[in-house]
Motif scaffolding. Structure first.
Motif, PDB file in Angstrom:
ATOM      1  N   LEU A   3      13.128  -2.051  12.344  1.00 23.95           N
ATOM      2  CA  LEU A   3      12.330  -3.106  11.732  1.00 23.95           C
ATOM      3  C   LEU A   3      11.255  -3.607  12.705  1.00 23.95           C
ATOM      4  CD1 LEU A   3      15.187  -5.077   9.950  1.00 23.95           C
ATOM      5  CD2 LEU A   3      13.333  -3.816   8.820  1.00 23.95           C
ATOM      6  N   ASP A   4      11.599  -3.647  14.004  1.00 20.78           N
ATOM      7  CA  ASP A   4      10.603  -4.029  15.016  1.00 20.78           C
ATOM      8  C   ASP A   4       9.452  -3.035  15.050  1.00 20.78           C
ATOM      9  OD1 ASP A   4      11.995  -6.284  15.705  1.00 20.78           O
ATOM     10  OD2 ASP A   4      13.005  -5.376  17.436  1.00 20.78           O
ATOM     11  N   LYS A   5       9.780  -1.750  14.904  1.00 26.10           N
ATOM     12  CA  LYS A   5       8.719  -0.730  14.859  1.00 26.10           C
ATOM     13  C   LYS A   5       7.819  -0.953  13.645  1.00 26.10           C
ATOM     14  CE  LYS A   5      11.548   2.861  17.102  1.00 26.10           C
ATOM     15  NZ  LYS A   5      10.817   2.890  18.396  1.00 26.10           N
ATOM     16  N   ALA A   6       8.457  -1.239  12.508  1.00 25.79           N
ATOM     17  CA  ALA A   6       7.695  -1.468  11.279  1.00 25.79           C
ATOM     18  C   ALA A   6       6.794  -2.698  11.418  1.00 25.79           C
ATOM     19  CB  ALA A   6       8.645  -1.635  10.095  1.00 25.79           C
ATOM     20  N   ILE A   7       7.267  -3.716  12.131  1.00 25.22           N
ATOM     21  CA  ILE A   7       6.441  -4.897  12.369  1.00 25.22           C
ATOM     22  C   ILE A   7       5.185  -4.516  13.143  1.00 25.22           C
ATOM     23  CG2 ILE A   7       6.333  -7.052  13.721  1.00 25.22           C
ATOM     24  CD1 ILE A   7       9.223  -7.589  12.849  1.00 25.22           C
ATOM     25  N   ASN A   8       5.329  -3.659  14.120  1.00 22.78           N
ATOM     26  CA  ASN A   8       4.166  -3.212  14.897  1.00 22.78           C
ATOM     27  C   ASN A   8       3.178  -2.428  14.022  1.00 22.78           C
ATOM     28  OD1 ASN A   8       5.006  -4.348  17.341  1.00 22.78           O
ATOM     29  ND2 ASN A   8       6.258  -2.559  17.855  1.00 22.78           N
ATOM     30  N   TRP A   9       3.699  -1.585  13.135  1.00 18.49           N
ATOM     31  CA  TRP A   9       2.801  -0.834  12.251  1.00 18.49           C
ATOM     32  C   TRP A   9       2.065  -1.801  11.327  1.00 18.49           C
ATOM     33  CZ3 TRP A   9       7.400   2.541  10.164  1.00 18.49           C
ATOM     34  CH2 TRP A   9       7.969   3.240  11.232  1.00 18.49           C
ATOM     35  N   SER A  10       2.810  -2.787  10.824  1.00 19.35           N
ATOM     36  CA  SER A  10       2.218  -3.757   9.906  1.00 19.35           C
ATOM     37  C   SER A  10       1.113  -4.558  10.599  1.00 19.35           C
ATOM     38  CB  SER A  10       3.313  -4.694   9.384  1.00 19.35           C
ATOM     39  OG  SER A  10       2.808  -5.546   8.396  1.00 19.35           O
ATOM     40  N   LYS A  11       1.341  -4.911  11.865  1.00 18.43           N
ATOM     41  CA  LYS A  11       0.306  -5.613  12.635  1.00 18.43           C
ATOM     42  C   LYS A  11      -0.968  -4.782  12.707  1.00 18.43           C
ATOM     43  CE  LYS A  11       3.078  -8.442  15.829  1.00 18.43           C
ATOM     44  NZ  LYS A  11       3.466  -8.582  17.256  1.00 18.43           N
ATOM     45  N   ARG A  12      -0.792  -3.495  12.918  1.00 14.72           N
ATOM     46  CA  ARG A  12      -1.956  -2.608  13.028  1.00 14.72           C
ATOM     47  C   ARG A  12      -2.715  -2.526  11.711  1.00 14.72           C
ATOM     48  NH1 ARG A  12      -0.746   2.795  16.484  1.00 14.72           N
ATOM     49  NH2 ARG A  12      -2.783   3.206  15.555  1.00 14.72           N
ATOM     50  N   SER A  13      -1.995  -2.515  10.605  1.00 12.14           N
ATOM     51  CA  SER A  13      -2.672  -2.461   9.299  1.00 12.14           C
ATOM     52  C   SER A  13      -3.488  -3.725   9.078  1.00 12.14           C
ATOM     53  CB  SER A  13      -1.663  -2.267   8.170  1.00 12.14           C
ATOM     54  OG  SER A  13      -0.875  -3.425   7.975  1.00 12.14           O
ATOM     55  N   MET A  14      -2.956  -4.890   9.537  1.00 14.82           N
ATOM     56  CA  MET A  14      -3.698  -6.146   9.382  1.00 14.82           C
ATOM     57  C   MET A  14      -4.909  -6.201  10.298  1.00 14.82           C
ATOM     58  SD  MET A  14      -0.965  -9.228   8.733  1.00 14.82           S
ATOM     59  CE  MET A  14      -0.221  -9.111  10.353  1.00 14.82           C
ATOM     60  N   LEU A  15      -4.802  -5.594  11.478  1.00 15.46           N
ATOM     61  CA  LEU A  15      -5.951  -5.548  12.380  1.00 15.46           C
ATOM     62  C   LEU A  15      -7.100  -4.769  11.754  1.00 15.46           C
ATOM     63  CD1 LEU A  15      -4.259  -4.969  15.855  1.00 15.46           C
ATOM     64  CD2 LEU A  15      -5.516  -6.996  15.113  1.00 15.46           C
ATOM     65  N   GLU A  16      -6.724  -3.740  10.980  1.00 17.60           N
ATOM     66  CA  GLU A  16      -7.743  -2.908  10.334  1.00 17.60           C
ATOM     67  C   GLU A  16      -8.325  -3.595   9.103  1.00 17.60           C
ATOM     68  OE1 GLU A  16      -7.952   1.526   8.335  1.00 17.60           O
ATOM     69  OE2 GLU A  16      -6.687   1.235  10.105  1.00 17.60           O
ATOM     70  N   ASP A  17      -7.489  -4.360   8.400  1.00 12.55           N
ATOM     71  CA  ASP A  17      -7.950  -5.050   7.186  1.00 12.55           C
ATOM     72  C   ASP A  17      -7.211  -6.380   7.085  1.00 12.55           C
ATOM     73  OD1 ASP A  17      -8.845  -5.895   4.759  1.00 12.55           O
ATOM     74  OD2 ASP A  17      -8.288  -4.093   3.640  1.00 12.55           O
ATOM     75  N   SER A  18      -7.747  -7.385   7.720  1.00 14.22           N
ATOM     76  CA  SER A  18      -7.058  -8.679   7.816  1.00 14.22           C
ATOM     77  C   SER A  18      -7.104  -9.489   6.530  1.00 14.22           C
ATOM     78  CB  SER A  18      -7.673  -9.509   8.953  1.00 14.22           C
ATOM     79  OG  SER A  18      -9.051  -9.761   8.687  1.00 14.22           O
ATOM     80  N   LYS A  19      -7.923  -9.072   5.573  1.00 11.54           N
ATOM     81  CA  LYS A  19      -8.065  -9.826   4.327  1.00 11.54           C
ATOM     82  C   LYS A  19      -7.335  -9.183   3.150  1.00 11.54           C
ATOM     83  CE  LYS A  19     -12.468 -11.940   5.602  1.00 11.54           C
ATOM     84  NZ  LYS A  19     -13.893 -12.181   5.219  1.00 11.54           N
ATOM     85  N   ASN A  20      -6.493  -8.216   3.462  1.00  6.33           N
ATOM     86  CA  ASN A  20      -5.716  -7.548   2.412  1.00  6.33           C
ATOM     87  C   ASN A  20      -4.400  -8.288   2.212  1.00  6.33           C
ATOM     88  OD1 ASN A  20      -3.732  -5.626   1.206  1.00  6.33           O
ATOM     89  ND2 ASN A  20      -5.485  -4.241   1.243  1.00  6.33           N
ATOM     90  N   ALA A  21      -4.239  -8.904   1.067  1.00  2.58           N
ATOM     91  CA  ALA A  21      -3.052  -9.723   0.792  1.00  2.58           C
ATOM     92  C   ALA A  21      -1.761  -8.924   0.889  1.00  2.58           C
ATOM     93  CB  ALA A  21      -3.175 -10.358  -0.594  1.00  2.58           C
ATOM     94  N   GLU A  22      -1.793  -7.674   0.454  1.00  2.00           N
ATOM     95  CA  GLU A  22      -0.576  -6.854   0.457  1.00  2.00           C
ATOM     96  C   GLU A  22      -0.130  -6.547   1.878  1.00  2.00           C
ATOM     97  OE1 GLU A  22       1.160  -6.274  -2.259  1.00  2.00           O
ATOM     98  OE2 GLU A  22      -0.386  -7.397  -3.343  1.00  2.00           O
ATOM     99  N   TYR A  23      -1.083  -6.265   2.766  1.00  2.00           N
ATOM    100  CA  TYR A  23      -0.735  -5.990   4.160  1.00  2.00           C
ATOM    101  C   TYR A  23      -0.141  -7.229   4.816  1.00  2.00           C
ATOM    102  CZ  TYR A  23      -3.864  -1.948   3.535  1.00  2.00           C
ATOM    103  OH  TYR A  23      -4.480  -0.809   3.091  1.00  2.00           O
ATOM    104  N   VAL A  24      -0.745  -8.381   4.571  1.00  2.00           N
ATOM    105  CA  VAL A  24      -0.260  -9.635   5.151  1.00  2.00           C
ATOM    106  C   VAL A  24       1.133  -9.970   4.608  1.00  2.00           C
ATOM    107  CG1 VAL A  24      -0.693 -12.112   5.395  1.00  2.00           C
ATOM    108  CG2 VAL A  24      -2.606 -10.496   5.485  1.00  2.00           C
ATOM    109  N   SER A  25       1.341  -9.716   3.325  1.00  2.00           N
ATOM    110  CA  SER A  25       2.639 -10.007   2.720  1.00  2.00           C
ATOM    111  C   SER A  25       3.728  -9.076   3.264  1.00  2.00           C
ATOM    112  CB  SER A  25       2.545  -9.878   1.195  1.00  2.00           C
ATOM    113  OG  SER A  25       3.773 -10.203   0.576  1.00  2.00           O
ATOM    114  N   THR A  26       3.385  -7.805   3.490  1.00  2.00           N
ATOM    115  CA  THR A  26       4.357  -6.876   4.085  1.00  2.00           C
ATOM    116  C   THR A  26       4.804  -7.395   5.448  1.00  2.00           C
ATOM    117  OG1 THR A  26       3.392  -4.953   2.961  1.00  2.00           O
ATOM    118  CG2 THR A  26       4.710  -4.523   4.929  1.00  2.00           C
ATOM    119  N   TYR A  27       3.844  -7.864   6.232  1.00  2.00           N
ATOM    120  CA  TYR A  27       4.155  -8.408   7.555  1.00  2.00           C
ATOM    121  C   TYR A  27       5.052  -9.635   7.423  1.00  2.00           C
ATOM    122  CZ  TYR A  27       3.391 -10.164  12.321  1.00  2.00           C
ATOM    123  OH  TYR A  27       3.552 -10.602  13.612  1.00  2.00           O
ATOM    124  N   ALA A  28       4.750 -10.486   6.461  1.00  2.00           N
ATOM    125  CA  ALA A  28       5.559 -11.691   6.240  1.00  2.00           C
ATOM    126  C   ALA A  28       6.992 -11.325   5.853  1.00  2.00           C
ATOM    127  CB  ALA A  28       4.920 -12.542   5.137  1.00  2.00           C
TER     128      ALA A  28
END
Length: 414
Positions: free
Chosen positions: A344-369
């Protein structure tokens, strides 16, 4: 009473007329084998028409119901052809007549490379292939017009292709001939004509010619052209153009055709070595391909711990190829299928990277949450889910609001 009788008469006349129209359509031979059809064609000095169809093909059904049964079709075909229907698939409901034609259908399908349906084949009275049409037509008139080419030696597909293949054709004729053969799914002649075109073309390395040649990467020498001239071609057409054509073929034939998620995983190092030995010029691309194949394999086999490890290895080594959508999808897979904190920690890191690439994508932010929430970081999870709600389009607001509400109540969200 007179009106009632008149109505009955009109109904009868309409029914009889409809039946007559159906009877005036193409007459297909019933119960005759391919050899018997050829014998009848020779005896009557007629060409042969074969409708190659399948039971699941909607366009095949359309042709039978809306074209073959029309008088215009019957007038043309019954005069000039012995017509035969061949079912190219098999079902439990097949009649005895269809079952008896299985062998003929298989022979025709393999010999004339019938891969799309419907495919219409035309033969001379001796049984030699002269013409083919791939695909349905909207009208009877269009189908009759196209089929008339089967009787014209200047337009008969196989005759024209054969003339070109024998030599003497110009470079442009070879180019057009290969394209026509490809459109007709005639892969044997496609390869012959394209290979001749490559020999005749004095400068294949132009953007126009290379984009044309990309149509033929699966046949003839097209694959070799793009495999062995990657840098030169990419410099002309664009970076990655050659690999976008070649690597999917290598992956399909050398990886995905050989591994099955229902079976145990292959020895990835051995498999990779075998492919690199066959295509040494693509060593780096093959290593990346195998890395991604591992991710896909463990996802399909639902071995989520191995999936997480393989995904992390892929992202670590080939992060430039892991765009935000891919990162988010991989994070979701671990979120929904693993309870292991390290994964899950690894997945959190991947999710952070997706938000860095597109910080305004609600789905990416919600996955991280959600990942934060699952790892007991509730306060921070709520903050990010609130951000997701603000970013969400109106049609998704209710969904994100419901997730936020559950987080605040410390309820299950998955």
């Amino acid at each position: 009473m007179k009106k009632k009788v008149l109505g009955i008469l009109v109904g009868v006349i309409t029914l009889v007329t409809a039946k007559a129209q159906e009877g005036e359509g193409i007459r297909f031979e019933n119960g005759l084998s391919w050899e018997q059809v050829k014998s009848k064609a020779r005896a009557e000095n007629k060409y042969i028409f074969i409708d190659s169809y399948t039971t699941w093909c909607g366009y095949c059904s359309y042709m039978s119901k809306n074209v073959f049964n029309q008088k215009a079709a019957g007038d043309f075909f019954n005069k000039n052809f012995i017509s035969l229907k061949l079912q190219m698939d098999s079902t439990e409901n097949d009649s005895e007549a269809v079952k008896a034609s299985y062998a003929d259908a298989q022979y025709i399908r393999e010999k004339y490379e019938v891969t799309s349906f419907p495919t219409f084949l035309f033969f001379n009275p001796e049984g030699k292939a002269m013409h083919r049409i791939v695909g349905a037509t909207q009208s009877t008139e269009e189908f009759v017009t196209l089929s008339a080419d089967a009787l014209d030696s200047n337009k008969q597909y196989y005759v024209v292709v054969e003339k070109i293949a024998k030599g003497g054709a110009s470079t442009q004729q070879l180019k057009e001939g290969a394209k026509i053969a490809l459109v007709n799914n005639d892969f044997e002649n496609t390869a012959i004509l394209f290979n001749q075109y490559l020999l005749a073309e004095k400068n294949i390395f132009t953007k126009e010619n290379l984009e044309y040649a990309s149509w033929f990467v699966k046949t003839g020498k097209g694959f070799e052209l793009f495999l062995n001239n990657t840098d030169k071609i990419d410099a002309i057409v664009g970076k990655g153009f050659s690999d976008s054509l070649v690597m999917p073929i290598i992956a399909k034939e050398e990886v995905y055709a050989k591994i099955k998620p229902s079976e145990s995983a292959p020895d990835w190092e051995i498999l990779q070595g075998e492919i690199i030995k066959k295509y040494p010029v693509k060593k780096q691309q093959i290593e990346r391909m195998i890395a991604w194949a591992k991710v896909n394999f463990y996802k399909t086999s639902q071995e989520w711990n191995k999936y997480a490890l393989s995904a992390d290895e892929y992202i670590t080594k080939y992060g430039e190829y892991a765009a935000a959508p891919r990162l988010n999808n991989m994070a979701i897979n671990v979120l929904t299928n693993s309870n292991d904190q390290s994964y899950l920690d690894k997945a959190i890191n991947w999710s952070k990277r997706s938000m860095l690439e597109d910080s305004k994508n609600a789905e990416y932010v919600s996955t991280y949450a959600k990942l934060l929430y699952k790892t007991k970081q509730n306060k921070e999870a709520i903050i990010y889910q609130q951000k997701a709600l603000k970013l969400a389009p109106s049609e998704d607001e209710q969904k994100h609001a419901a997730i936020l509400d559950k987080m605040k109540k410390e309820e299950m969200i998955l």
